[in-house]
Design a protein around this motif. Structure first.
Motif, PDB file in Angstrom:
ATOM      1  N   SER A 193       0.782  -1.053  -0.002  1.00  0.00           N
ATOM      2  CA  SER A 193       0.018   0.083   0.065  1.00  0.00           C
ATOM      3  C   SER A 193       0.718   1.203   0.166  1.00  0.00           C
ATOM      4  O   SER A 193       1.958   1.108   0.382  1.00  0.00           O
ATOM      5  N   SER A 194       0.418   2.416  -0.620  1.00  0.00           N
ATOM      6  CA  SER A 194       1.139   3.580  -0.474  1.00  0.00           C
ATOM      7  C   SER A 194      -0.090   4.774  -0.340  1.00  0.00           C
ATOM      8  O   SER A 194      -1.015   4.958  -0.955  1.00  0.00           O
ATOM      9  N   THR A 195       0.259   5.326   0.916  1.00  0.00           N
ATOM     10  CA  THR A 195      -0.727   6.528   1.002  1.00  0.00           C
ATOM     11  C   THR A 195      -0.288   7.657   0.298  1.00  0.00           C
ATOM     12  O   THR A 195      -1.039   8.267  -0.108  1.00  0.00           O
ATOM     13  N   LEU A 196       0.876   7.892  -0.024  1.00  0.00           N
ATOM     14  CA  LEU A 196       1.265   9.050  -1.036  1.00  0.00           C
ATOM     15  C   LEU A 196       0.509   8.852  -2.471  1.00  0.00           C
ATOM     16  O   LEU A 196      -0.078   9.751  -2.950  1.00  0.00           O
ATOM     17  N   HIS A 197       0.274   7.598  -2.776  1.00  0.00           N
ATOM     18  CA  HIS A 197      -0.339   7.482  -4.235  1.00  0.00           C
ATOM     19  C   HIS A 197      -1.790   7.045  -4.062  1.00  0.00           C
ATOM     20  O   HIS A 197      -2.393   6.746  -5.131  1.00  0.00           O
ATOM     21  N   VAL A 198      -2.237   6.925  -2.739  1.00  0.00           N
ATOM     22  CA  VAL A 198      -3.564   6.611  -2.292  1.00  0.00           C
ATOM     23  C   VAL A 198      -4.127   5.522  -3.092  1.00  0.00           C
ATOM     24  O   VAL A 198      -5.162   5.301  -3.701  1.00  0.00           O
ATOM     25  N   LYS A 199      -3.193   4.180  -2.943  1.00  0.00           N
ATOM     26  CA  LYS A 199      -3.820   2.793  -3.436  1.00  0.00           C
ATOM     27  C   LYS A 199      -2.890   1.792  -3.042  1.00  0.00           C
ATOM     28  O   LYS A 199      -2.056   1.952  -2.228  1.00  0.00           O
ATOM     29  N   VAL A 200      -3.678   0.553  -3.110  1.00  0.00           N
ATOM     30  CA  VAL A 200      -3.191  -0.807  -2.717  1.00  0.00           C
ATOM     31  C   VAL A 200      -2.762  -1.368  -4.164  1.00  0.00           C
ATOM     32  O   VAL A 200      -3.806  -1.404  -4.867  1.00  0.00           O
ATOM     33  N   LYS A 201      -1.865  -2.181  -4.129  1.00  0.00           N
ATOM     34  CA  LYS A 201      -1.488  -2.980  -5.269  1.00  0.00           C
ATOM     35  C   LYS A 201      -1.246  -4.655  -4.752  1.00  0.00           C
ATOM     36  O   LYS A 201      -0.569  -4.553  -3.957  1.00  0.00           O
ATOM     37  N   PHE A 202      -1.606  -5.349  -5.600  1.00  0.00           N
ATOM     38  CA  PHE A 202      -1.568  -6.858  -5.372  1.00  0.00           C
ATOM     39  C   PHE A 202      -1.542  -7.709  -6.797  1.00  0.00           C
ATOM     40  O   PHE A 202      -2.184  -7.026  -7.749  1.00  0.00           O
ATOM     41  N   LEU A 203      -0.807  -8.737  -6.656  1.00  0.00           N
ATOM     42  CA  LEU A 203      -0.945  -9.826  -7.932  1.00  0.00           C
ATOM     43  C   LEU A 203      -2.039 -10.439  -7.784  1.00  0.00           C
ATOM     44  O   LEU A 203      -2.308 -11.354  -6.897  1.00  0.00           O
ATOM     45  N   SER A 204      -2.612 -10.648  -8.846  1.00  0.00           N
ATOM     46  CA  SER A 204      -3.766 -11.699  -9.214  1.00  0.00           C
ATOM     47  C   SER A 204      -3.688 -12.315 -10.500  1.00  0.00           C
ATOM     48  O   SER A 204      -3.902 -11.480 -11.379  1.00  0.00           O
ATOM     49  N   ARG A 205      -3.550 -13.625 -10.563  1.00  0.00           N
ATOM     50  CA  ARG A 205      -3.327 -14.382 -11.983  1.00  0.00           C
ATOM     51  C   ARG A 205      -2.298 -13.562 -12.732  1.00  0.00           C
ATOM     52  O   ARG A 205      -2.699 -13.071 -13.971  1.00  0.00           O
ATOM     53  N   GLU A 206      -1.216 -13.358 -12.239  1.00  0.00           N
ATOM     54  CA  GLU A 206      -0.077 -12.895 -12.847  1.00  0.00           C
ATOM     55  C   GLU A 206      -0.287 -11.315 -13.348  1.00  0.00           C
ATOM     56  O   GLU A 206       0.614 -10.893 -14.321  1.00  0.00           O
ATOM     57  N   GLN A 207      -1.210 -10.559 -13.043  1.00  0.00           N
ATOM     58  CA  GLN A 207      -1.553  -9.143 -13.223  1.00  0.00           C
ATOM     59  C   GLN A 207      -1.540  -8.508 -12.043  1.00  0.00           C
ATOM     60  O   GLN A 207      -1.756  -8.959 -10.905  1.00  0.00           O
ATOM     61  N   ILE A 208      -1.325  -7.106 -12.070  1.00  0.00           N
ATOM     62  CA  ILE A 208      -1.321  -6.331 -11.053  1.00  0.00           C
ATOM     63  C   ILE A 208      -2.695  -5.677 -11.028  1.00  0.00           C
ATOM     64  O   ILE A 208      -3.044  -5.141 -12.053  1.00  0.00           O
ATOM     65  N   GLU A 209      -3.327  -5.855  -9.799  1.00  0.00           N
ATOM     66  CA  GLU A 209      -4.466  -5.372  -9.463  1.00  0.00           C
ATOM     67  C   GLU A 209      -4.261  -4.143  -8.634  1.00  0.00           C
ATOM     68  O   GLU A 209      -3.420  -3.983  -7.709  1.00  0.00           O
ATOM     69  N   GLU A 210      -5.204  -3.142  -8.593  1.00  0.00           N
ATOM     70  CA  GLU A 210      -5.113  -1.957  -7.833  1.00  0.00           C
ATOM     71  C   GLU A 210      -6.498  -1.545  -7.105  1.00  0.00           C
ATOM     72  O   GLU A 210      -7.579  -1.912  -7.515  1.00  0.00           O
ATOM     73  N   ILE A 211      -6.382  -1.389  -5.895  1.00  0.00           N
ATOM     74  CA  ILE A 211      -7.486  -0.752  -5.224  1.00  0.00           C
ATOM     75  C   ILE A 211      -7.333   0.754  -4.886  1.00  0.00           C
ATOM     76  O   ILE A 211      -6.424   1.052  -4.162  1.00  0.00           O
ATOM     77  N   LEU A 212      -8.196   1.536  -5.276  1.00  0.00           N
ATOM     78  CA  LEU A 212      -7.972   2.976  -5.244  1.00  0.00           C
ATOM     79  C   LEU A 212      -8.522   3.558  -4.116  1.00  0.00           C
ATOM     80  O   LEU A 212      -9.630   3.034  -3.884  1.00  0.00           O
ATOM     81  N   GLY A 213      -8.042   4.171  -3.303  1.00  0.00           N
ATOM     82  CA  GLY A 213      -8.091   5.186  -2.255  1.00  0.00           C
ATOM     83  C   GLY A 213      -9.216   6.300  -2.550  1.00  0.00           C
ATOM     84  O   GLY A 213      -9.208   6.526  -3.741  1.00  0.00           O
ATOM     85  N   SER A 214      -9.809   6.984  -1.809  1.00  0.00           N
ATOM     86  CA  SER A 214     -10.524   8.168  -1.920  1.00  0.00           C
ATOM     87  C   SER A 214     -10.130   9.055  -0.867  1.00  0.00           C
ATOM     88  O   SER A 214     -10.124   9.109   0.348  1.00  0.00           O
ATOM     89  N   GLN A 215      -9.598  10.072  -1.376  1.00  0.00           N
ATOM     90  CA  GLN A 215      -8.989  11.457  -0.586  1.00  0.00           C
ATOM     91  C   GLN A 215     -10.202  12.237   0.057  1.00  0.00           C
ATOM     92  O   GLN A 215     -10.296  12.543   1.198  1.00  0.00           O
ATOM     93  N   SER A 216     -11.480  12.103  -0.622  1.00  0.00           N
ATOM     94  CA  SER A 216     -12.419  12.841  -0.411  1.00  0.00           C
ATOM     95  C   SER A 216     -13.058  12.240   0.964  1.00  0.00           C
ATOM     96  O   SER A 216     -13.356  12.933   2.072  1.00  0.00           O
ATOM     97  N   VAL A 217     -13.069  10.887   0.738  1.00  0.00           N
ATOM     98  CA  VAL A 217     -13.562  10.022   2.017  1.00  0.00           C
ATOM     99  C   VAL A 217     -12.815  10.186   3.167  1.00  0.00           C
ATOM    100  O   VAL A 217     -13.411  10.401   4.387  1.00  0.00           O
ATOM    101  N   ALA A 218     -11.341   9.982   2.896  1.00  0.00           N
ATOM    102  CA  ALA A 218     -10.329  10.422   4.125  1.00  0.00           C
ATOM    103  C   ALA A 218     -10.422  11.595   4.701  1.00  0.00           C
ATOM    104  O   ALA A 218     -10.615  11.741   6.057  1.00  0.00           O
ATOM    105  N   ARG A 219     -10.883  12.688   3.839  1.00  0.00           N
ATOM    106  CA  ARG A 219     -10.982  14.098   4.408  1.00  0.00           C
ATOM    107  C   ARG A 219     -12.249  14.286   5.188  1.00  0.00           C
ATOM    108  O   ARG A 219     -12.374  14.773   6.228  1.00  0.00           O
ATOM    109  N   GLN A 220     -13.453  13.455   4.767  1.00  0.00           N
ATOM    110  CA  GLN A 220     -14.606  13.511   5.481  1.00  0.00           C
ATOM    111  C   GLN A 220     -14.216  12.693   6.806  1.00  0.00           C
ATOM    112  O   GLN A 220     -14.916  13.110   7.764  1.00  0.00           O
TER     113      GLN A 220
END
Length: 194
Positions: free
Chosen positions: A145-172
């Motif tokens: 995970s990277s708070t700077l880049h606001v996302k999480v990355k992981f491998l799934s079936r030999e591809q990089i998957e991303e979970i995008l964070g929400s800065q607006s939700v974090a600020r709320q």
């Protein structure tokens, strides 16, 4: 052009066979910051599918060793105290207070095509977040995970998957936490109706 041909061109020698499969490397670059407000110090708030429901306001905290669930999510998932197993260790809240957990429950957490079981600890404490996923979840998913880049990355079936964070939700969430601290303290428990 194959990877072995690229290696041969770079070294000026014959192509070398690469043993085994090469997995993509998980990492972050400046491209990963596109679409984010920079600079920032926002928490990493994501949406995850927990027990079949899309759950917003989940904080990813790589500094924590415990996956936490708060009362609103516990009730929202229609869970009962009987569903919990005992958890005997004390936890320390963000406010620095000792919190006695109500118990622990194992639930499936889906991230893209991958599902991992997470042992959530139910705590009777206020949080603007519904849950916190921490190192146990990150490690089970083999994610970074990277708070700077606001996302999480992981491998799934030999591809990089991303979970995008929400800065607006974090600020709320941070605004809600500040407002909560300013409110007069109530003696009512967050889980007295569990």
């Amino acid at each position: 052009m194959s990877v072995s041909h690229v290696l041969a061109e770079e070294s000026g020698s014959k192509p070398k066979r690469i043993k085994g499969n090469i997995s993509p490397i998980l990492g972050f670059s400046d491209e990963d910051k596109v679409g984010t407000i920079q600079p920032h110090d926002d928490a990493l708030a994501v949406t995850l599918r927990i027990r079949g429901y899309d759950v917003r306001r989940v904080m990813v905290d790589q500094g924590s060793g415990a996956d936490i669930m708060y009362p609103n999510l516990f009730k929202g998932l229609n869970l009962k105290l009987e569903d919990l197993t005992p958890y005997d260790s004390l936890l320390i809240s963000f406010e620095g207070k000792a919190v006695i957990p109500k118990g622990q429950i194992r639930l499936p957490v889906q991230s893209g095509p991958e599902t991992v079981d997470v042992d959530f600890i139910l705590v009777d404490a206020y949080s603007p977040y519904t849950a916190i996923v921490a190192r146990p979840w990150l490690h089970a998913l083999s994610a970074v995970s990277s708070t700077l880049h606001v996302k999480v990355k992981f491998l799934s079936r030999e591809q990089i998957e991303e979970i995008l964070g929400s800065q607006s939700v974090a600020r709320q969430c941070i605004s809600a936490a500040i407002l909560h601290q300013a409110e007069p303290r109530s003696s009512a428990s967050a889980t007295e109706n569990l």
